[in-house]
Write an enzyme that holds these catalytic residues in place. Structure first.
Site, PDB file in Angstrom:
ATOM      1  N   GLU A  59      -2.279 -21.814 -87.992  1.00  0.00           N
ATOM      2  CA  GLU A  59      -2.167 -20.840 -86.730  1.00  0.00           C
ATOM      3  C   GLU A  59      -0.633 -20.273 -86.860  1.00  0.00           C
ATOM      4  O   GLU A  59       0.275 -20.973 -86.629  1.00  0.00           O
ATOM      5  CB  GLU A  59      -2.162 -21.829 -85.275  1.00  0.00           C
ATOM      6  N   CYS A  88       2.812 -16.015 -79.628  1.00  0.00           N
ATOM      7  CA  CYS A  88       2.033 -15.723 -80.950  1.00  0.00           C
ATOM      8  C   CYS A  88       1.215 -14.564 -80.598  1.00  0.00           C
ATOM      9  O   CYS A  88       0.747 -13.346 -81.043  1.00  0.00           O
ATOM     10  CB  CYS A  88       1.313 -16.788 -81.600  1.00  0.00           C
TER      11      CYS A  88
HETATM   12  P1  NAD Z   1       8.482 -22.627 -87.582  1.00  0.00           P
HETATM   13  O1  NAD Z   1       7.749 -22.330 -88.674  1.00  0.00           O
HETATM   14  O2  NAD Z   1       9.800 -22.611 -87.735  1.00  0.00           O
HETATM   15  O3  NAD Z   1       8.270 -24.611 -87.326  1.00  0.00           O
HETATM   16  C1  NAD Z   1       6.996 -24.888 -86.909  1.00  0.00           C
HETATM   17  C2  NAD Z   1       6.935 -26.404 -87.283  1.00  0.00           C
HETATM   18  O4  NAD Z   1       7.142 -26.368 -88.380  1.00  0.00           O
HETATM   19  C3  NAD Z   1       8.189 -27.051 -86.483  1.00  0.00           C
HETATM   20  O5  NAD Z   1       7.820 -28.125 -86.268  1.00  0.00           O
HETATM   21  C4  NAD Z   1       9.124 -27.181 -87.834  1.00  0.00           C
HETATM   22  O6  NAD Z   1       9.953 -28.322 -87.747  1.00  0.00           O
HETATM   23  C5  NAD Z   1       8.154 -27.589 -88.884  1.00  0.00           C
HETATM   24  N1  NAD Z   1       8.318 -27.328 -90.146  1.00  0.00           N
HETATM   25  C6  NAD Z   1       9.438 -26.480 -90.526  1.00  0.00           C
HETATM   26  N2  NAD Z   1       9.532 -26.409 -92.063  1.00  0.00           N
HETATM   27  C7  NAD Z   1       8.646 -27.261 -92.362  1.00  0.00           C
HETATM   28  C8  NAD Z   1       8.038 -27.619 -93.610  1.00  0.00           C
HETATM   29  N3  NAD Z   1       8.580 -27.034 -95.012  1.00  0.00           N
HETATM   30  N4  NAD Z   1       6.984 -28.423 -93.745  1.00  0.00           N
HETATM   31  C9  NAD Z   1       6.449 -28.952 -92.605  1.00  0.00           C
HETATM   32  N5  NAD Z   1       6.888 -28.740 -91.427  1.00  0.00           N
HETATM   33  C10 NAD Z   1       7.967 -27.873 -91.424  1.00  0.00           C
HETATM   34  O7  NAD Z   1       7.989 -21.825 -86.292  1.00  0.00           O
HETATM   35  P2  NAD Z   1       8.495 -22.038 -84.831  1.00  0.00           P
HETATM   36  O8  NAD Z   1       9.634 -20.979 -84.787  1.00  0.00           O
HETATM   37  O9  NAD Z   1       8.715 -23.228 -84.176  1.00  0.00           O
HETATM   38  O10 NAD Z   1       7.453 -21.198 -83.878  1.00  0.00           O
HETATM   39  C11 NAD Z   1       7.361 -19.650 -83.950  1.00  0.00           C
HETATM   40  C12 NAD Z   1       6.252 -19.184 -84.673  1.00  0.00           C
HETATM   41  O11 NAD Z   1       4.981 -19.983 -84.595  1.00  0.00           O
HETATM   42  C13 NAD Z   1       5.861 -17.736 -84.620  1.00  0.00           C
HETATM   43  O12 NAD Z   1       5.695 -17.012 -85.978  1.00  0.00           O
HETATM   44  C14 NAD Z   1       4.550 -17.861 -83.563  1.00  0.00           C
HETATM   45  O13 NAD Z   1       3.919 -16.555 -83.707  1.00  0.00           O
HETATM   46  C15 NAD Z   1       4.143 -18.705 -84.158  1.00  0.00           C
HETATM   47  N6  NAD Z   1       2.983 -19.431 -83.196  1.00  0.00           N
HETATM   48  C16 NAD Z   1       1.730 -19.219 -83.814  1.00  0.00           C
HETATM   49  C17 NAD Z   1       0.692 -19.522 -82.706  1.00  0.00           C
HETATM   50  C18 NAD Z   1      -0.828 -19.440 -83.057  1.00  0.00           C
HETATM   51  O14 NAD Z   1      -1.741 -19.962 -82.432  1.00  0.00           O
HETATM   52  N7  NAD Z   1      -1.154 -18.547 -83.802  1.00  0.00           N
HETATM   53  C19 NAD Z   1       0.997 -20.557 -81.561  1.00  0.00           C
HETATM   54  C20 NAD Z   1       2.385 -20.723 -81.372  1.00  0.00           C
HETATM   55  C21 NAD Z   1       3.442 -19.970 -82.198  1.00  0.00           C
END
Ligand code: NAD
Length: 534
Positions: free
Chosen positions: A249, A283
């Protein structure tokens, strides 16, 4: 408000690393959580696998009853849930209730009633006459241990809705919350503990990206990731190497199409709410608005008036409507997009600046016009309190521009004519489209959520989301166990001829030809009642 014991642990383990829970409105550290040492991950998986085996063996009805208990525990602890979210994520109280608490409660309630029906074995009737002597069933089996890697913007409802679906389907769930919202992650797991789910079935690992990466490397049976495109790509690569299934997502760049016959009062309120709820850090925020020329002036004016009236401030004040952004780097990325847009001729009609007197993370809700499709503001996810309004000459141009994006998460269409709305919806590239509303489908348990393209793959919520939590197994029972099959060995020219007749019997366009193929000497009958198999 109870402070988690992890804060106390800070003094007892001098070698531990911590993730800090920081109030985005003040910058104050409000809790500290021990980061999970990577060396502990194998033991976490071992506990999860043991608990999952016992849990999956329990009757589905019993697992559903545990969800009812969880729902009641969430309800009893609702004030703690709301306060943790408002403090740690800076979200207004009303939003913490509507978009976080309510979703978790409703999902637990909904799946406690539906999961039994949706996951019980399903009969598969066979249409082909030659296969009528068999009875098929689909069985829905848990994956085993699923990893749920969550973002900070909906730090409670996203992991809770996924963990609830995971466990009712018979899985163990390992949650890795965002390092920006460890307290919400801790609380999500804590509620399962208070509801007396088996030890080890739901666990939380705390830490930054490296901990998430280690969780994926450790080989869960499926990964549910919500977050940015860049991290999603890394996770997809890691899953690909291990041939592990995933649901991704990712980001969005949602379009709102306002047609000339829309109710502009309602549509402008929706644009403002859809663009600025959670300070635009959603999002499925409205980020791009395509409005028909004839009503563009009036619509824009209404958006500007309503934006200027919004009350911005800390979420601890229940009258505030727009809280802080999560961290300063988020403001910097919004400012960079606005600078790029202004340099290319965009006009900022409201907002556009920080509000330092409130704190370093506050930014004015912003309305931008005179945008063009090449601006970063129209191409990249903004993830901040900005709505960009683009005038279009026709509905065709609106659809073309809305679809001209790598993202395809959700969209909305605004019109007085529902039929026309549905027709436009059918032409939009998106995982979901709302006609005359924005974003609220996310709160409908029956509605699947997910995107295409850069917005990811797979679904959460609804029956489709529940089915992502299971492996589908097809089981077939033969009704004639003493009869060897006609297509087994003992091949002869006669059998091949009989097989041809069978094909004619099943598919010849004319009924008379079919009948003849069955009845003639050496015909299909001979294949069906063949006696010379070995
Ligand atoms: P992010 O990708 O920075 O982090 C998300 C999660 O991934 C965190 O828990 C982080 O610690 C973890 N992470 C980071 N690097 C990783 C790796 N290499 N391997 C595994 N896990 C890792 O995103 P964010 O800043 O927390 O969230 C914002 C983003 O999420 C925006 O782009 C938003 O659109 C998206 N989002 C999407 C939805 C949806 O349902 N489509 C919902 C909410 C947020």
């Amino acid at each position: 408000m109870a402070v988690p014991s992890q804060i106390l642990a800070a003094t007892s383990n001098p070698n531990a690393k911590y993730v800090e829970s920081i109030d985005p409105a003040t910058g104050e550290t409000i809790a500290r959580f021990e980061s999970t040492p990577l060396s502990e991950i194998p033991a976490i998986f071992k506990r999860a696998r043991e608990a999952q085996r016992e849990w999956a063996a329990r009757p589905l009805g019993e697992r559903c009853a545990m969800l009812t208990k969880l729902r009641d525990v969430i309800f009893e602890n609702r004030e703690e849930v709301i306060r943790t979210i408002t403090r740690e994520a800076g979200k207004p109280r009303t939003e913490a209730i509507f978009a976080e608490l309510l979703l978790a409660l409703d999902t637990a309630d909904f799946l406690s009633r539906r999961a039994e029906r949706w996951l019980r074995p399903e009969r598969v009737p066979h249409h082909n006459l030659a296969m009528k002597a068999k009875s098929g069933r689909l069985a829905f089996e848990p994956h085993g241990v699923v990893a749920i890697i969550a973002p900070w913007n909906y730090p409670f409802s996203i992991p809770m809705t996924e963990m609830i679906a995971a466990v009712v389907a018979g899985n163990a769930a390992l949650l890795k919350p965002s390092e920006l919202t460890p307290w919400c992650g801790w609380l999500a797991r804590e509620l399962f503990r208070r509801a007396e789910f088996p030890t080890g079935l739901v666990q939380v690992v705390q830490g930054a990206g490296a901990v998430g990466a280690a969780l994926v490397e450790a080989g869960p049976d499926k990964v549910f990731f919500t977050g940015s495109v860049a991290t999603g790509q890394r996770i997809a690569e890691a899953c690909g190497r291990k041939l592990m299934p995933s649901v991704l997502e990712l980001g969005g760049k949602d379009a709102m199409i306002v047609l000339g016959d829309a109710d502009l009062e309602v549509a402008s309120s929706a644009a403002v709410w859809g663009g600025f709820m959670n300070c635009g850090q959603t999002c499925i925020s409205v980020e791009r608005i395509y409005v028909e020329q004839a009503v563009a002036e009036q619509f824009t004016q209404l958006c500007v008036e309503k934006t200027k009236k919004l009350r911005v401030g800390p979420a601890t004040d229940p009258d505030m409507e727009v809280g802080p952004m999560i961290r300063e780097r988020q403001l910097e990325s919004v400012e960079a997009q606005l600078r790029d847009a202004a340099a290319r001729g965009a006009q900022i009609l409201a907002g556009g600046k920080r509000i330092p007197e409130l704190g370093s993370n506050f930014f004015e809700p912003t309305v931008v016009t005179k945008v063009d499709p090449e601006m970063k503001l129209m191409r990249e996810e903004t993830f901040g309190p900005v709505i960009a309004i683009d005038r279009v000459a026709s509905v065709e141009q609106a659809i073309e521009r809305a679809n001209d994006s790598p993202f395809a998460l959700s969209a909305s269409v605004w019109t007085g004519d529902a039929k026309r709305g549905k027709e436009v919806a059918s032409r939009l590239r998106a995982g979901s489209v709302m006609v005359n509303d924005v974003a609220s489908y996310y709160g409908i348990c029956e509605a699947p959520h997910g995107g295409r393209g850069a917005s990811g793959w797979g679904r959460t919520h609804s029956r489709l989301g529940l089915l992502e939590m299971v492996q589908v197994k097809y089981v077939d029972v033969d009704r004639l166990p003493r009869v060897a099959k006609s297509w087994w060995y003992g091949y002869t020219q006669e059998l091949a001829l009989g097989a041809e007749r069978l094909v004619e019997f099943l598919f010849a366009p004319r009924r008379a030809r079919r009948w003849a193929a069955m009845m003639q000497k050496g015909g299909a009958r001979g294949v069906i009642f063949r006696g010379d198999r070995i």
